[in-house]
Design a protein around this motif. Sequence first.
Motif, PDB file in Angstrom:
ATOM      1  N   LYS A  36       0.794  -1.131   0.072  1.00 17.28           N
ATOM      2  CA  LYS A  36       0.016  -0.099  -0.100  1.00 17.28           C
ATOM      3  C   LYS A  36       1.020   1.342  -0.022  1.00 17.28           C
ATOM      4  N   LEU A  37       0.841   2.106  -0.904  1.00 17.51           N
ATOM      5  CA  LEU A  37       1.686   3.336  -1.193  1.00 17.51           C
ATOM      6  C   LEU A  37       0.883   4.397  -0.283  1.00 17.51           C
ATOM      7  N   ASP A  38       1.499   5.646  -0.010  1.00 16.43           N
ATOM      8  CA  ASP A  38       1.050   6.607   0.463  1.00 16.43           C
ATOM      9  C   ASP A  38       0.401   7.737  -0.194  1.00 16.43           C
ATOM     10  N   SER A  39       0.279   7.581  -1.493  1.00 17.19           N
ATOM     11  CA  SER A  39      -0.465   8.642  -2.297  1.00 17.19           C
ATOM     12  C   SER A  39      -0.294   8.316  -3.646  1.00 17.19           C
ATOM     13  N   SER A  40      -1.317   8.748  -4.267  1.00 18.93           N
ATOM     14  CA  SER A  40      -1.823   8.409  -5.726  1.00 18.93           C
ATOM     15  C   SER A  40      -0.593   9.342  -6.595  1.00 18.93           C
ATOM     16  N   GLU A  41       0.268  10.291  -6.103  1.00 17.82           N
ATOM     17  CA  GLU A  41       1.352  10.691  -6.802  1.00 17.82           C
ATOM     18  C   GLU A  41       2.321   9.823  -6.746  1.00 17.82           C
ATOM     19  N   GLN A  42       2.505   9.092  -5.995  1.00 13.01           N
ATOM     20  CA  GLN A  42       3.468   7.785  -5.823  1.00 13.01           C
ATOM     21  C   GLN A  42       3.309   6.980  -6.854  1.00 13.01           C
ATOM     22  N   LEU A  43       1.897   6.463  -6.890  1.00 17.97           N
ATOM     23  CA  LEU A  43       1.556   5.422  -7.973  1.00 17.97           C
ATOM     24  C   LEU A  43       1.596   5.988  -9.276  1.00 17.97           C
ATOM     25  N   GLN A  44       1.554   7.133  -9.645  1.00 19.47           N
ATOM     26  CA  GLN A  44       1.524   7.618 -10.771  1.00 19.47           C
ATOM     27  C   GLN A  44       3.161   7.648 -11.257  1.00 19.47           C
ATOM     28  N   GLU A  45       4.015   8.160 -10.256  1.00 21.59           N
ATOM     29  CA  GLU A  45       5.374   8.183 -10.420  1.00 21.59           C
ATOM     30  C   GLU A  45       6.033   6.866 -10.818  1.00 21.59           C
ATOM     31  N   ILE A  46       5.415   5.719 -10.317  1.00 20.13           N
ATOM     32  CA  ILE A  46       6.059   4.328 -10.259  1.00 20.13           C
ATOM     33  C   ILE A  46       5.213   3.966 -11.528  1.00 20.13           C
TER      34      ILE A  46
END
Length: 72
Positions: free
Chosen positions: A55-65
């Motif tokens: 589980k990531l902390d934010s949608s920004e992290q998900l998009q960056e990945i």
Amino acid sequence: MIIQFSAGKLILSPYEVQARLDNGCQLYAMVDDIKFHDDALMLVADAGAVRWNIKLDSSEQLQEIKHELGIS
């Protein structure tokens, strides 16, 4: 590329994702075995007999990945 998140860090390469967790666990998966659940902010590795998720902390992290791995 390295992405820090609350449980550790993700190390991304064109072929592999490594999750190095603060508790000492290290998880590896080939990029082809990675999926995302955007609503839940989950990165899921599913290679048949072996499955793990983070589980990531934010949608920004998900998009960056996704951007770094070339996954839309």
